[in-house]
Design an enzyme around this catalytic site. Structure first.
Site, PDB file in Angstrom:
ATOM      1  N   CYS B  82       0.837  -1.207   0.000  1.00  0.00           N
ATOM      2  CA  CYS B  82       0.000   0.000   0.000  1.00  0.00           C
ATOM      3  C   CYS B  82       0.874   1.261   0.000  1.00  0.00           C
ATOM      4  O   CYS B  82       1.473   1.579  -1.019  1.00  0.00           O
ATOM      5  CB  CYS B  82      -0.972  -0.035   1.173  1.00  0.00           C
ATOM      6  SG  CYS B  82      -2.327   1.129   1.005  1.00  0.00           S
ATOM      7  N   HIS B 185      -2.938  -5.456   1.594  1.00  0.00           N
ATOM      8  CA  HIS B 185      -2.213  -5.654   2.849  1.00  0.00           C
ATOM      9  C   HIS B 185      -2.189  -7.122   3.238  1.00  0.00           C
ATOM     10  O   HIS B 185      -3.003  -7.549   4.053  1.00  0.00           O
ATOM     11  CB  HIS B 185      -2.909  -4.881   3.975  1.00  0.00           C
ATOM     12  CG  HIS B 185      -2.864  -3.398   3.810  1.00  0.00           C
ATOM     13  ND1 HIS B 185      -1.761  -2.647   4.148  1.00  0.00           N
ATOM     14  CD2 HIS B 185      -3.785  -2.517   3.353  1.00  0.00           C
ATOM     15  CE1 HIS B 185      -2.002  -1.366   3.907  1.00  0.00           C
ATOM     16  NE2 HIS B 185      -3.215  -1.255   3.416  1.00  0.00           N
ATOM     17  N   GLU B 187      -0.337  -8.411   5.229  1.00  0.00           N
ATOM     18  CA  GLU B 187       0.004  -8.476   6.661  1.00  0.00           C
ATOM     19  C   GLU B 187      -1.234  -8.439   7.559  1.00  0.00           C
ATOM     20  O   GLU B 187      -1.151  -8.838   8.719  1.00  0.00           O
ATOM     21  CB  GLU B 187       0.977  -7.347   7.030  1.00  0.00           C
ATOM     22  CG  GLU B 187       0.383  -5.929   7.068  1.00  0.00           C
ATOM     23  CD  GLU B 187       0.284  -5.247   5.703  1.00  0.00           C
ATOM     24  OE1 GLU B 187       0.431  -5.945   4.662  1.00  0.00           O
ATOM     25  OE2 GLU B 187       0.046  -4.031   5.670  1.00  0.00           O
TER      26      GLU B 187
END
Lengths: 298, 205
Positions: B82, B185, B187
């Site tokens: 991002c 994302h 993560e």
């Protein structure tokens, strides 16, 4: 990617947005010009409101959502996320803010509450919400209603950080207490916290809220921001502290730096030099109890 | 590469912990990078999600900007998600005045291309080389508007209402040499395959 499998406004997308703000500073602004100064100083987001808390306090009267024209102006002026405040329980102000395309709504005790029993049903919205809390039970009730981010309340518009400290310590202490409880005592803990058992259990297991926890209310200096980060805040809201000070641009930048390097006194010392006057401030003790904003919300 | 590999996570602002956690789940030593000395300890760098405008300002102020650019030029592997994708792009559309990036990826990235937060979404993304779709979380996400010849496109997604004459798919994951970037994302998606992909790239380079 097939369209039927994609989702907007899910809890993960709402909570994820707050994750991206971590380690950053969100600044109160009343117009596009202030928003630009905040963005240039390195703010991760701006909070649009009609009057900063210090002015609401000084001028009295009912404080409401900002004029949509002002919010549009702020959205136009900056590329960072724009948050805006709605009154507690005022779900139509929230509907309006969502339709304006704000990125986060703060259901805020700084404005005059619109409902003294119910908060907004935040699950009903695509836009995420942040809510204030003075303790863990309050934080968990807001999360149950759909809040995707929590900020400790502090006492807005005072420049006195003492309540922010109290609330952050209180929330963290109550989380630590849950972590140390045997599992069979979590049921009573949930009752005492007036929060759902499932959420209490989750906090006990993870040692943290299921959403991001920021601090707010009374932060006026780089050292204030750094202290709140050291106390466990994941980021900082600054209200009147910036635009009620002598040199807003420089102070805003200093608070951003102190938040990132919150554990480095050399940096904090360096950025604290020559900032000019901080906002004058009021001691929370001198604010008569009916005028204390932190006590709004339940 | 010899000895223990250390992957830094740029920790000026953003979802740093999520990246550190993902790397640690994969058994990789991970440190937070805010200073040039910390960067010097790293074999590779992750650039997290967050606000690219904030990251660029802090990197400049704290004299981390040029050292990162230098390391990237020297071939240090990097993975940006991002805002991290924006920081790795050579060209940015819709940035703020004077916004700089570390660069290295021969791409043009459009900030907030998918829209505001009310347009943020999650859903499956087919990533080149992965057996099954990865769950992508897109938050005020950028996309790659155009990519140079040396850039390998790893994933695209369909967009709802493309403007007349515009493509109905957008590039959301790329690799060029030792640089990897995603609009989404991984993560926060509880799927470590993108991180595994990057770690493999780092340990075999």
């Amino acid at each position: 990617m097939s369209n039927e499998e994609t989702a907007v406004g899910s809890a993960r997308v709402k909570r994820g947005m707050a994750e991206m703000l971590k380690g950053g500073v969100i600044m109160d602004v009343v117009d596009a010009e202030q928003a630009k100064i905040a963005e240039d100083a390195g703010a991760v987001a701006v909070m649009a409101l009609e009057r900063v808390p210090a002015d609401i306090r000084a001028q009295g009267g009912v404080a409401r959502m900002s004029d949509p024209d002002l919010i549009d102006g702020i959205i136009e002026a900056v590329s960072i996320p724009v948050m805006a405040k709605a009154r507690i329980g005022h779900f139509v102000e929230a509907q309006v803010l969502q339709s304006l395309g704000v990125d986060y709504i703060d259901e805020s005790e700084v404005l005059t509450p619109a409902d003294y029993s119910n908060h907004i049903d935040k699950w009903a919205f695509t836009v995420p919400f942040v809510c204030g809390a003075t303790n863990l039970g309050e934080a968990l009730r807001r999360i149950t209603e759909g809040a995707a981010m929590i900020r400790s309340k502090g006492e807005a518009g005072t420049g006195d950080v003492s309540n922010a400290t109290t609330h952050m310590r209180q929330i963290r202490q109550q989380i630590r207490r849950l972590q140390n409880l045997p599992e069979d005592e979590l049921f009573v803990a949930a009752k005492e916290l007036q929060a759902p058992y499932e959420l209490v259990k989750e906090v006990a297991e993870n040692g943290k809220l299921p959403v991001v926890l920021f601090t707010a209310g009374g932060i006026a200096t780089p050292a204030d921001a750094a202290m709140m980060m050291q106390l466990g805040a994941e980021g900082v809201f600054v209200g009147s502290g910036i635009f009620k000070s002598g040199n807003p641009a420089q102070r805003a930048e200093a608070i951003v730096k102190a938040t990132t390097f919150h554990d480095d006194p050399d940096v904090i010392a360096k950025v604290s030099r020559g900032l000019g006057e901080a906002m004058v401030g009021i001691n929370v003790e001198d604010v008569p109890e009916p005028h204390r904003l932190a006590e709004r919300g339940w | 590469m010899t000895g223990t590999t250390t992957i830094g996570v740029l920790a000026l602002q953003g979802d740093v912990r999520e990246h550190v956690d993902a790397l640690e789940r994969l058994g990789v030593r991970s440190i937070r990078v805010r200073r040039p000395a910390e960067l010097a300890e790293c074999d590779a760098l992750v650039l997290p999600g967050g606000e690219s405008t904030t990251m660029f300002k802090l990197a400049r102020t704290f004299e981390l900007f040029d050292p990162i650019v230098e390391r990237l030029r020297d071939g240090m592997p990097a993975f940006g998600t991002c805002a991290g994708m924006i920081m790795l792009a050579d060209r940015v559309v819709d940035g703020i005045e004077g916004q700089e990036t570390f660069g290295g990826l021969d791409v043009t990235v459009r900030r907030n291309a998918f829209g505001r937060q009310v347009d943020s979404f999650e859903g499956p993304v087919d990533v080149k080389g992965f057996d099954t779709a990865l769950h992508g979380v897109f938050i005020r996400a950028p996309w790659v508007e155009s990519a140079g010849d040396g850039v390998d496109v790893l994933a695209t997604v369909a967009v709802g209402d493309p403007a007349p004459g515009e493509s109905d798919t957008r590039i959301v994951a790329v690799r060029q040499g030792s640089l990897v970037a995603t609009s989404f994302h991984p993560e926060v998606g509880h799927d470590d395959r993108m991180h595994r992909y990057f770690v493999d790239l780092v340990t075999t380079s």
